[in-house]
Design a protein around this motif. Sequence first.
Motif, short mmCIF file in Angstrom:
data_model
loop_
_atom_site.label_atom_id
_atom_site.label_comp_id
_atom_site.label_asym_id
_atom_site.label_seq_id
_atom_site.Cartn_x
_atom_site.Cartn_y
_atom_site.Cartn_z
N SER A 204 0.70 -1.29 -0.11
CA SER A 204 0.11 -0.18 0.07
C SER A 204 0.84 1.17 -0.06
O SER A 204 0.69 2.22 -0.78
N ARG A 205 1.84 1.35 0.67
CA ARG A 205 2.68 2.39 0.81
C ARG A 205 3.63 2.86 -0.47
O ARG A 205 3.70 3.69 -1.08
N ALA A 206 3.76 1.55 -0.86
CA ALA A 206 4.65 1.74 -2.24
C ALA A 206 3.51 2.34 -3.43
O ALA A 206 4.17 2.86 -4.38
N GLY A 207 2.35 1.79 -3.41
CA GLY A 207 1.52 2.33 -4.35
C GLY A 207 1.36 3.75 -4.06
O GLY A 207 1.21 4.63 -5.12
N ARG A 208 1.32 4.23 -2.99
CA ARG A 208 0.97 5.60 -2.51
C ARG A 208 2.21 6.52 -3.08
O ARG A 208 1.99 7.65 -3.52
N GLU A 209 3.53 5.95 -2.57
CA GLU A 209 4.45 6.95 -2.74
C GLU A 209 5.16 6.44 -4.06
O GLU A 209 6.37 6.92 -4.17
N GLN A 210 4.58 5.60 -5.04
CA GLN A 210 5.23 5.19 -6.26
C GLN A 210 6.57 4.75 -6.05
O GLN A 210 7.70 5.41 -6.69
N GLN A 211 6.93 3.90 -5.00
CA GLN A 211 8.23 3.21 -4.95
C GLN A 211 8.29 2.04 -5.19
O GLN A 211 7.19 1.07 -5.29
N LEU A 213 9.37 -2.20 -4.83
CA LEU A 213 9.48 -3.26 -3.76
C LEU A 213 9.74 -4.67 -4.47
O LEU A 213 9.23 -4.99 -5.32
N SER A 214 10.84 -5.35 -3.70
CA SER A 214 11.36 -6.49 -4.54
C SER A 214 11.17 -7.47 -3.19
O SER A 214 11.18 -7.30 -2.03
N LEU A 215 11.31 -8.84 -3.78
CA LEU A 215 11.08 -10.01 -2.88
C LEU A 215 12.26 -10.77 -3.26
O LEU A 215 12.38 -11.38 -4.55
N THR A 271 13.08 -1.02 -2.92
CA THR A 271 14.24 -1.68 -3.99
C THR A 271 13.57 -2.00 -5.24
O THR A 271 12.68 -2.98 -5.03
N ALA A 272 14.26 -1.55 -6.15
CA ALA A 272 13.89 -2.14 -7.58
C ALA A 272 14.87 -3.48 -7.74
O ALA A 272 15.82 -4.01 -6.70
N THR A 273 14.68 -4.20 -8.92
CA THR A 273 15.28 -5.68 -9.23
C THR A 273 16.81 -5.30 -9.14
O THR A 273 17.59 -5.99 -8.34
N SER A 274 17.30 -4.01 -9.64
CA SER A 274 18.68 -3.95 -9.88
C SER A 274 19.49 -3.81 -8.60
O SER A 274 20.54 -4.53 -8.25
N THR A 275 18.88 -3.29 -7.56
CA THR A 275 19.48 -3.22 -6.29
C THR A 275 19.22 -4.39 -5.37
O THR A 275 20.13 -4.73 -4.67
N ALA A 276 18.16 -5.10 -5.49
CA ALA A 276 17.86 -6.04 -5.02
C ALA A 276 18.86 -7.29 -5.44
O ALA A 276 19.29 -8.08 -4.48
N ILE A 277 19.18 -7.22 -6.70
CA ILE A 277 20.54 -8.29 -7.00
C ILE A 277 21.73 -8.07 -6.11
O ILE A 277 22.26 -8.89 -5.74
N GLN A 278 21.95 -6.58 -6.03
CA GLN A 278 23.30 -6.53 -5.26
C GLN A 278 23.01 -6.98 -3.87
O GLN A 278 24.01 -7.42 -3.45
N ALA A 308 12.04 -11.27 -7.45
CA ALA A 308 10.84 -10.92 -7.88
C ALA A 308 10.53 -9.51 -7.61
O ALA A 308 11.04 -8.96 -6.54
N GLU A 309 9.84 -8.63 -8.42
CA GLU A 309 9.63 -7.20 -8.29
C GLU A 309 8.13 -6.89 -8.45
O GLU A 309 7.39 -7.24 -9.16
N LEU A 310 7.60 -6.27 -7.33
CA LEU A 310 6.21 -5.92 -7.32
C LEU A 310 6.00 -4.84 -8.63
O LEU A 310 6.66 -4.21 -8.97
N GLY A 311 4.83 -5.33 -9.20
CA GLY A 311 4.48 -4.72 -10.71
C GLY A 311 5.11 -5.34 -11.68
O GLY A 311 4.31 -5.55 -12.70
#
Length: 356
Positions: A204-211, A213-215, A271-278, A308-311
Amino acid sequence: MDAHPDTLTQLARPHRKAVLVALLWITIVAGILFGILNAMKGAWVITWVEWGMSLYSAFLLYSVRKPRQLERWILAYIFPFFIAMMVALATPKASVTVFGWVLLIPLVGHLLLGRRLGLGVSLFFIGLALVIFLNRFHADTVVMDPRSVANMVVLTACITVFSHVYEVSRERSEIQLLKMAQTDFLTGLPNRSRIKVFFERERSRAGREQQPLSLLIVDLDHFKEVNDRFGHEAGDRALVFFADLLKHRLRATDLAGRLGGEEFGIILVNTATSTAIQVAEDLRRALSEADLQSDGQPISLTMSIGVAELGVDGNSLQDLLAAADQRLYQAKDQGRNQVVPAPVTHGPAGAPSPLV
């Protein structure tokens, strides 16, 4: 684990609804009864206040069936109830015994509003009741007998303190029970239940703040061999060791939990996929270089990770778990001890973009 305020509200909701319903029924019956008694005495102002509060409580009793608006209905009841009480206290024809109702203020306030707001509202209306009492009876030597006044003050203070202490104790107990229910008993990490709650809040926060999120899904490689060679006790120590590594390597805003066995899930906030990989590569290297031993013999641990990344991979926890799990098994098939993110293609300008 600190409980989120919304979580505490959800925990208290059934308790507060039961209390509110009981109070509404009491208010309806008592309002009708005391309205009749005051009408017989000719105290029409307080009579209409009592009957009006009964009708209003009946309306709230019908409306409170909507649990999502429970907090609004509580406020809609408690403030008119306390205000009506103040009107009754200020009515010249009301007897001094009506001030006994002041003892209900801290009880009702804490039961319906919780420890913080309940205490604040209670102190405000108790103070207002004291002003009304002094204004009405300051010249009455019988009523203002120091012993009688001291008894009422001490009794009101005791009930206020006991109500507050009870609410604090109840809240702490519920937090502790929630923590136990959402914590893996071996590693002390959150379990699937806590991961789900955390994900929903952060989504919900990621949607509101356009951020982003990775898993990450992490699986310790060849862990069965660790148990077979060193014993299950050593295997448990290895799991605890890895859990501690996650706690020290991740940010306080992220969440690592145990999904079961030797499989772990990690939610990386903003965190996007590129940073999640790191992050995943850092964890992989840290574990492979870790000094873990059992009875002087080194235990070698490595891990495979799916990202995996949200969206990009879906919008639900189930979608992300499925995507990351698929890549985890791809890492296993490719030789283990590696990170597999979402496949990428190149856009028209040659920049990489995720496949969806």
